[in-house]
Design an enzyme around this catalytic site. Structure first.
Site, PDB file in Angstrom:
ATOM      1  N   HIS A 305       0.744  -1.048   0.006  1.00 23.81           N
ATOM      2  CA  HIS A 305      -0.042   0.154   0.067  1.00 23.81           C
ATOM      3  C   HIS A 305       0.961   1.304  -0.051  1.00 23.81           C
ATOM      4  O   HIS A 305       1.901   1.237   0.763  1.00 23.81           O
ATOM      5  CB  HIS A 305      -0.908  -0.040   1.100  1.00 23.81           C
ATOM      6  CG  HIS A 305      -2.088   0.973   1.288  1.00 23.81           C
ATOM      7  ND1 HIS A 305      -1.801   2.157   1.228  1.00 23.81           N
ATOM      8  CD2 HIS A 305      -3.268   0.823   0.773  1.00 23.81           C
ATOM      9  CE1 HIS A 305      -3.273   3.049   1.342  1.00 23.81           C
ATOM     10  NE2 HIS A 305      -4.062   1.813   1.016  1.00 23.81           N
ATOM     11  N   ASP A 362      -7.820  -4.058  -0.340  1.00 21.56           N
ATOM     12  CA  ASP A 362      -8.444  -4.214  -1.835  1.00 21.56           C
ATOM     13  C   ASP A 362      -8.703  -5.609  -2.026  1.00 21.56           C
ATOM     14  O   ASP A 362      -9.210  -6.135  -2.953  1.00 21.56           O
ATOM     15  CB  ASP A 362      -7.659  -3.402  -3.021  1.00 21.56           C
ATOM     16  CG  ASP A 362      -7.709  -1.979  -2.317  1.00 21.56           C
ATOM     17  OD1 ASP A 362      -8.776  -1.461  -2.259  1.00 21.56           O
ATOM     18  OD2 ASP A 362      -6.584  -1.238  -2.427  1.00 21.56           O
TER      19      ASP A 362
END
Length: 426
Positions: A305, A362
């Site tokens: 991330h 995600d």
């Protein structure tokens, strides 16, 4: 304690700038007076620039911390429901029982949309992307509530916030139904927020849809884990649009448009496309090798991330939820097999462990949404549905500040210097 200052030396001249300290996180240098000295800062992507002061969300990416109003995200995702989080983000404190029940009843009673809004969908092609429809129809809401758009009135701002939280799920489900050619399903006041959304998505007139408690819980957690994420691209877009005095529906539509980008809200959709590209478990070693090759353009989506350099605090809750959903549904799907094997490798392979490329929120949310039966083109719509409360909370907070000004970023001009224009006839 004396005020701390930073000193900049430019061509032998000293400029003193105040150093500001927040509740947590990095101190910031207040550069607002630099313009008076003939200078601006240059920071493409705002990698080291604080654009506002906020009390809503705090992120410490180095240590994997995400707090909403001071509450850790893992506690909120496991001990609260989405509407509790919505109330807290807007009002600053977790609700008591009376406040929660009143808020829940208000949201429930505003889930229906004006019948005239149904006609908007007739203008879209059947295969229109759901985000295109969501963006347009959200902006159109202002045409139905134009008598309640005084953004200087805190009560009207809160009413607008409640309407958006209540109606965006209904509009999102309508986007899906338009895509698949099924009639719109009206909200049911007897269902919870997540149950109602699932019913509007999957119910048809021919038969009732039974909402699984496990699936409803997973949906609620997806909403909670995506509710807000500090000053990201879409939230900053909403704030910038709102700084001009635009109505809340236009601002949220701007947020939807910003979220649509694959580098932002489209990440879980991109993750599923990657799984489809890999195709089967036996091809995973080939793609792992490509991912480790710096000269290969292939990148594993859903791992690591930009903000979290250690681990994504949302990912553990989402991982547990993902495995609960897959166990509940017992689905035989090659792509889900690929996803689970990729997860195993990423958690064990020294390359991924050393670089801290762990599966992120995600990755898991994309798997859950696919398992539930939601098509990939709806993934970003659900992200927008979840994030609406974060956007509107930041919008409301910004307009509550007495010193609020219209956003006006500066630039470093590198074009042509002044020159004379020659008419085309010459």
């Amino acid at each position: 304690m004396a005020e701390r200052k930073a000193t900049i030396q430019i061509d032998g001249n000293s400029i003193e700038l105040p150093v500001l300290t927040g509740t947590a996180g990095h101190d910031v240098i207040d550069v607002r007076t630099l313009g008076k000295h003939g200078y601006f800062t240059f920071d493409p992507g705002f990698l080291a620039t604080g654009s506002c002061e906020s009390k809503i969300t705090y992120i410490d990416g180095e240590n994997g911390v995400l707090l909403h109003r001071g509450y850790p995200i893992d506690q909120l995702a496991t001990e609260a429901d989405y509407l509790e989080v919505c109330y807290m983000l807007i009002h600053g404190e977790a609700p008591n029982t009376e406040q929660y029940n009143e808020f829940k009843e208000t949201i429930t009673n505003h889930t229906m949309v004006h019948q005239g809004l149904h006609g908007f969908f007739g203008g879209f092609r059947r295969d229109a992307h759901p985000m295109a429809m969501l963006c347009a129809v959200t902006g159109a809401l202002s045409s139905f509530y134009h008598d309640d758009l005084n953004i200087a009135d805190p009560e009207q701002r809160v009413r607008s916030a409640y309407r958006l939280i209540a109606k965006i799920p209904t509009i999102a489900a309508m986007c899906y139904k338009h895509n698949v050619g099924q009639p719109f399903v009206y909200p049911k006041n007897s269902l919870s927020f997540s149950e109602n959304f699932l019913n509007m998505m999957f119910s048809v007139p021919a038969e009732d849809y039974e909402v699984s408690p496990v699936i409803a819980k997973a949906m609620d957690r997806i909403f909670t884990l995506h509710a807000d994420h500090e000053q990201n691209a879409s939230t900053s877009t909403v704030r910038l649009a709102g700084s001009s005095g635009a109505n809340p529906y236009a601002c949220i539509a701007a947020g939807v448009a910003s979220l649509w980008g694959p580098a932002h809200g489209g990440a879980n959709e991109a993750c599923l496309k990657m799984l489809a590209e890999i195709g089967s478990v036996d091809r995973i070693p080939e793609f792992i090798k490509k991912a480790k090759d710096k000269n290969d353009p292939f990148r594993l989506m859903g791992f690591g991330h930009r903000v979290y350099k250690n681990f994504d605090p949302r990912a553990k809750v989402m991982r547990d939820t993902c495995h609960e959903v897959l166990s509940e549904l017992n689905i035989q799907d090659p792509l889900l097999d690929v996803a689970m094997e990729l997860e195993r490798i990423a958690l064990e392979d020294p390359y991924f462990v050393e670089k801290k490329l762990y599966p992120n929120v995600d990755f898991y949310s994309g798997i859950i949404l696919k398992a539930i039966g939601i098509p990939t083109n709806m993934f970003t719509v659900i992200f927008a549905l979840s994030r609406t409360v974060g956007w509107i909370s930041h919008w409301h907070e910004m307009l509550s500040e007495a010193s609020q000004k219209i956003g006006r970023p500066r630039q470093l001009y590198t074009g042509e210097a002044q020159r004379d224009f020659s008419p085309i006839k010459k």
